[in-house]
Write a protein that holds these residues in place. Structure first.
Motif: not given
Length: 193
Positions: A55-72
């Motif tokens: 999984l990839v966790m993204v930190v941005s100015q609009g919050g945080h998100g987690v993506f499944d790296t096989t499906t996006g």
């Protein structure tokens, strides 16, 4: 002053055409190569506790998100994280995980520092070069990052950041995922699923 070798290397990188990553790599956000994420500050990898998938966790100015790296697929989103813990902090530059990563601190690489893996256990290497600085080129190779010979043989120019600043690029700890994060988008390549 540059040596003859440095000039040849720079010329080789400048001449390398942008190309898709070779098999078995494929984009997770298919058919798009990247997904837009404005104000991206950094990313970090963790394993799904249930499946073991990256999984990839993204930190941005609009919050945080987690993506499944096989499906996006976006699997978790927090548009309003606690401001006291929303930026990567401490000696390990971590943020608290969310969704399937809740309760797990996730190391974040990007604007605040840190880094991702530059190699995999089975011989893939990733290099960031800047022969036309401030633009960055992401090179994927199977020759240990030496980039011998013309592009497309044992190394490939797979990403070119000319539109926004590079935040980080690298592999997940498993080596099954490769990510390139800029201030405006996230590219994920996977070789599973």
């Amino acid at each position: 002053m540059f040596t003859e070798y440095e000039v040849q290397l720079r010329d080789r990188f400048l001449a390398a055409p942008l190309s898709p990553a070779p098999a078995p790599w494929r984009p997770a956000f298919h058919p798009r190569l990247a997904t837009p994420i404005g104000g991206l500050l950094g990313i970090g990898f963790a394993s799904d506790p249930g499946s073991g998938q990256d999984l990839v966790m993204v930190v941005s100015q609009g919050g945080h998100g987690v993506f499944d790296t096989t499906t996006g697929k976006l699997v978790a989103r927090d548009r309003d994280p606690d401001p006291d813990i929303s930026d990567p902090a401490g000696p390990h530059l971590t943020c608290p995980g969310l969704g399937p990563l809740a309760g797990t601190p996730v190391r974040i690489a990007g604007l605040h520092g840190g880094g991702l893996h530059a190699t995999t256990d089975d011989g893939w290497s990733l290099d960031v070069v800047s022969p036309d600085w401030p633009h960055h080129r992401i090179l994927l190779s199977t020759d240990g990052g030496l980039c011998h010979g013309p592009a497309g043989g044992v190394w490939w120019h797979i990403h070119h950041t000319s539109h926004s600043p590079l935040r980080t690029a690298g592999f997940s700890p498993t080596g099954h995922t490769l990510a390139v994060a800029t201030s405006t988008d996230l590219t994920i390549l996977t070789r599973v699923g």
